[in-house]
Design an enzyme around this catalytic site. Structure first.
Site, PDB file in Angstrom:
ATOM      1  N   ASP A   9      35.334  42.204  35.690  1.00 52.04           N
ATOM      2  CA  ASP A   9      36.465  41.801  36.540  1.00 52.04           C
ATOM      3  C   ASP A   9      35.896  41.388  37.889  1.00 52.04           C
ATOM      4  O   ASP A   9      34.741  41.684  38.214  1.00 52.04           O
ATOM      5  CB  ASP A   9      37.463  42.959  36.717  1.00 52.04           C
ATOM      6  CG  ASP A   9      38.681  42.557  37.561  1.00 52.04           C
ATOM      7  OD1 ASP A   9      39.103  41.385  37.476  1.00 52.04           O
ATOM      8  OD2 ASP A   9      39.201  43.392  38.314  1.00 52.04           O
ATOM      9  N   SER A  10      36.748  40.746  38.680  1.00 52.43           N
ATOM     10  CA  SER A  10      36.333  40.392  40.029  1.00 52.43           C
ATOM     11  C   SER A  10      36.254  41.635  40.924  1.00 52.43           C
ATOM     12  O   SER A  10      35.587  41.608  41.949  1.00 52.43           O
ATOM     13  CB  SER A  10      37.328  39.389  40.618  1.00 52.43           C
ATOM     14  OG  SER A  10      38.628  39.942  40.557  1.00 52.43           O
ATOM     15  N   CYS A  73      40.004  40.394  33.406  1.00 53.03           N
ATOM     16  CA  CYS A  73      40.526  39.687  34.573  1.00 53.03           C
ATOM     17  C   CYS A  73      41.358  38.514  34.057  1.00 53.03           C
ATOM     18  O   CYS A  73      40.841  37.663  33.317  1.00 53.03           O
ATOM     19  CB  CYS A  73      39.357  39.177  35.418  1.00 53.03           C
ATOM     20  SG  CYS A  73      39.832  38.147  36.811  1.00 53.03           S
ATOM     21  N   GLU A 151      43.201  46.760  46.242  1.00 51.38           N
ATOM     22  CA  GLU A 151      41.793  46.992  46.598  1.00 51.38           C
ATOM     23  C   GLU A 151      41.695  47.916  47.816  1.00 51.38           C
ATOM     24  O   GLU A 151      40.696  48.591  48.020  1.00 51.38           O
ATOM     25  CB  GLU A 151      41.088  45.655  46.894  1.00 51.38           C
ATOM     26  CG  GLU A 151      40.892  44.773  45.669  1.00 51.38           C
ATOM     27  CD  GLU A 151      39.675  45.155  44.828  1.00 51.38           C
ATOM     28  OE1 GLU A 151      38.656  45.567  45.382  1.00 51.38           O
ATOM     29  OE2 GLU A 151      39.770  45.040  43.584  1.00 51.38           O
ATOM     30  N   CYS A 189      47.874  40.470  35.851  1.00 50.38           N
ATOM     31  CA  CYS A 189      46.678  40.666  36.673  1.00 50.38           C
ATOM     32  C   CYS A 189      46.257  42.110  36.446  1.00 50.38           C
ATOM     33  O   CYS A 189      47.104  43.011  36.467  1.00 50.38           O
ATOM     34  CB  CYS A 189      47.007  40.441  38.150  1.00 50.38           C
ATOM     35  SG  CYS A 189      45.646  40.894  39.261  1.00 50.38           S
ATOM     36  N   HIS A 191      44.811  44.125  38.218  1.00 52.40           N
ATOM     37  CA  HIS A 191      44.999  45.035  39.355  1.00 52.40           C
ATOM     38  C   HIS A 191      46.394  45.668  39.329  1.00 52.40           C
ATOM     39  O   HIS A 191      46.606  46.742  39.890  1.00 52.40           O
ATOM     40  CB  HIS A 191      44.840  44.288  40.682  1.00 52.40           C
ATOM     41  CG  HIS A 191      43.408  44.060  41.080  1.00 52.40           C
ATOM     42  ND1 HIS A 191      42.565  43.251  40.372  1.00 52.40           N
ATOM     43  CD2 HIS A 191      42.685  44.537  42.119  1.00 52.40           C
ATOM     44  CE1 HIS A 191      41.377  43.236  40.969  1.00 52.40           C
ATOM     45  NE2 HIS A 191      41.426  44.009  42.036  1.00 52.40           N
TER      46      HIS A 191
HETATM   47  N1  DGL Z   1      42.077  41.289  38.485  1.00 50.96           N
HETATM   48  C1  DGL Z   1      42.148  39.862  38.584  1.00 50.96           C
HETATM   49  C2  DGL Z   1      43.118  39.347  37.521  1.00 50.96           C
HETATM   50  O1  DGL Z   1      43.411  40.021  36.549  1.00 50.96           O
HETATM   51  C3  DGL Z   1      42.536  39.285  39.915  1.00 50.96           C
HETATM   52  C4  DGL Z   1      41.773  39.680  41.128  1.00 50.96           C
HETATM   53  C5  DGL Z   1      41.304  38.518  41.973  1.00 50.96           C
HETATM   54  O2  DGL Z   1      42.106  37.748  42.517  1.00 50.96           O
HETATM   55  O3  DGL Z   1      40.089  38.398  42.056  1.00 50.96           O
HETATM   56  O4  DGL Z   1      43.603  38.244  37.646  1.00 50.96           O
END
Ligand code: DGL
Length: 275
Positions: A9-10, A73, A151, A189, A191
């Site tokens: 993931d990012s 992600c 975050e 997402c 997150h």
């Molecule tokens: N967790 C990432 C997703 O599922 C998004 C986070 C980011 O913007 O880097 O899209």
């Protein structure tokens, strides 16, 4: 030997997928990479996301010996799945969009679903396409403030609740204007599952909340435990090994990551993937 599953993931969000994967594949070895130095992906162009995602995938395969990849992600899954597959040929790669759309299909009665995601995921209309292919109508909304709030660890902060309320009000108004009758909300997402209790308390009653992280882990477990996919069945005695890597502050990753993973993340290793 137990195969290594690479999860990427990012940032920390993908740990929600890892958490769900560990529950389903407790004997696997996992290597998790959070590309925290280059987060957020969701506000970047397809070209940049594809480069970052391909480099991250190569790190997990070439340096950590991952034999399977789960792209935890939505943004990378929506915009870079092809680029990742080219970067790591012969490695099975699973994204989160199709599993999320399939879970929505199983949940919806009206066939109209709402999707909240990053800007880049929404611009790609990957969810609209995946939902249309399954006979649903999807209305997508970018919620760019949510990833930084997560975050920051503000997962139950009143400010976060207010931001969610504003986004969902706008989305519901748009759904009404378009004559849709949504009964399902997809958290597009990885997150956002951390915000699920808040989101659940704000969505109108009768709307089911679908977590793309859970859906992806379910699909991965089916794939990995399916016929001839792995040399051995990974369900069984819990002996999970998890090794986490981050491209920025390991201290922050260790502190916040445990909350996302629901157990200690252990020692996190700093890696440099370039700019
Ligand atoms: N967790 C990432 C997703 O599922 C998004 C986070 C980011 O913007 O880097 O899209």
């Amino acid at each position: 030997m137990t195969p290594t599953i690479g999860v990427f993931d990012s940032g920390f969000g993908g740990l929600t997928v890892l958490r769900a994967l560990i529950q389903r594949l407790p004997r696997a070895r996992f290597a998790f990479l959070g590309d925290t130095a280059r987060l957020p992906y969701g506000s970047k162009s397809r070209r940049t996301i594809a480069r970052y995602a391909a480099e991250s995938a190569q790190f997990l395969v070439r340096k950590q010996g991952a034999e399977f990849l789960v792209i935890a992600c939505n943004t990378a899954s929506a915009l870079a799945l092809d680029a990742i597959q080219v970067a790591v040929p012969d490695i099975p790669v699973l994204g989160v969009i199709e599993p999320g759309a399939s879970a929505a299909r199983a949940a919806t009665r009206t066939g109209d679903v709402l999707v909240i995601a990053t800007d880049a995921t929404v611009q790609s209309h990957a969810y609209s396409a995946a939902c249309r292919a399954l006979g649903m109508r999807a209305l997508e909304k970018a919620c760019p403030l949510l990833v930084p709030l997560v975050e920051e660890g503000w997962t139950s902060h009143p400010i976060t609740a207010e931001v969610i309320r504003i986004y969902l009000d706008e989305l519901n108004a748009e759904a009404q204007a378009q004559g849709l009758t949504p009964d399902t909300l997809v958290l597009g997402c990885t997150h956002y599952p951390l915000l699920r209790p808040l989101i659940q308390s704000i969505v109108p009653p009768g709307i089911r909340v679908i977590d793309s992280a859970e859906a992806a882990a379910e699909a991965a477990a089916l794939l990995f435990n399916g016929p001839a996919q792995l040399p051995q069945d990974l369900a069984g005695t819990p002996e999970t090994t998890v090794h986490c890597f981050a491209t920025d502050s390991v201290e922050k990753f260790e502190r916040l990551g445990s909350r996302f993973l629901g157990r200690p993340v252990g020692d996190v290793e700093l890696v440099d993937l370039g700019g």
